[in-house]
Design a protein around this motif. Structure first.
Motif, short mmCIF file in Angstrom:
data_model
loop_
_atom_site.label_atom_id
_atom_site.label_comp_id
_atom_site.label_asym_id
_atom_site.label_seq_id
_atom_site.Cartn_x
_atom_site.Cartn_y
_atom_site.Cartn_z
N ARG A 1 -4.27 5.73 6.00
CA ARG A 1 -3.31 5.01 5.15
C ARG A 1 -1.90 5.18 5.73
NH1 ARG A 1 -4.31 6.87 -0.21
NH2 ARG A 1 -5.87 5.24 -0.33
N ARG B 1 -1.65 3.06 8.81
CA ARG B 1 -1.65 1.61 8.53
C ARG B 1 -0.37 1.16 7.84
NH1 ARG B 1 -5.89 -1.64 4.72
NH2 ARG B 1 -5.11 -3.72 5.17
N PHE B 2 0.04 1.90 6.83
CA PHE B 2 1.18 1.46 6.03
C PHE B 2 2.45 2.24 6.29
CE2 PHE B 2 -2.58 0.52 3.34
CZ PHE B 2 -2.48 -0.85 3.36
N SER C 1 6.04 4.38 3.77
CA SER C 1 6.40 3.61 2.58
C SER C 1 5.28 3.65 1.54
CB SER C 1 6.73 2.17 2.95
OG SER C 1 5.59 1.53 3.51
N ALA C 2 4.01 3.64 1.97
CA ALA C 2 2.90 3.71 1.03
C ALA C 2 2.88 5.08 0.34
CB ALA C 2 1.58 3.47 1.75
#
Length: 133
Positions: A58, A61-62, A65-66
């Motif tokens: 995660r 990928r993000f 900010s995620a």
């Protein structure tokens, strides 16, 4: 424990064989329990590894900010809880202030120079809840 319907052996060799069989059954049961515990620990470790891998993917990928989004949601929930607690405290303070004002009115009316009200009017007065007349 041996059930009551089973008969115990009468000779020493049969009793000895029965004791050995029970010990073997106990060893097998303990081994199964240890295997089950090891399997549970293994599954818990796999779950933790999966959680870590998901978090890592995660993040890749993000980006951060995620992760900040989850932190932001937690802060919003904490803020909502704090606001709720503050409004409850404010309501309690307001009720206490109202009760104090009512008590003040009752004391002022009790110390006035006027004659006491009749018995039927005293129960309906502002001090009826506090028990004063």
């Amino acid at each position: 424990m041996v059930p009551a319907t089973d008969s115990l052996p009468t000779d020493l060799s049969a009793a000895h064989a029965m004791i050995i069989a029970q010990r073997e059954a106990l060893i097998v049961a303990e081994a199964k329990a240890q295997n089950a515990e090891a399997e549970a620990r293994h599954r818990a470790l796999l779950i933790e590894q999966m959680k870590f891998t998901i978090a890592k993917l995660r993040h890749e990928r993000f980006g951060q900010s995620a992760e900040r989004g989850a932190l932001f949601e937690q802060l919003e929930l904490q803020l909502a809880d704090m606001e709720e607690d503050a409004s409850e405290a404010e309501a309690k303070a307001q009720m206490a202030a109202t009760a104090a004002a009512r008590e003040k009115v009752c004391r002022a009316s009790a110390s006035s120079i006027r004659s006491p009200p009749p018995a039927h009017a005293a129960a309906a007065g502002p001090c009826a809840r506090s028990g004063r007349t």
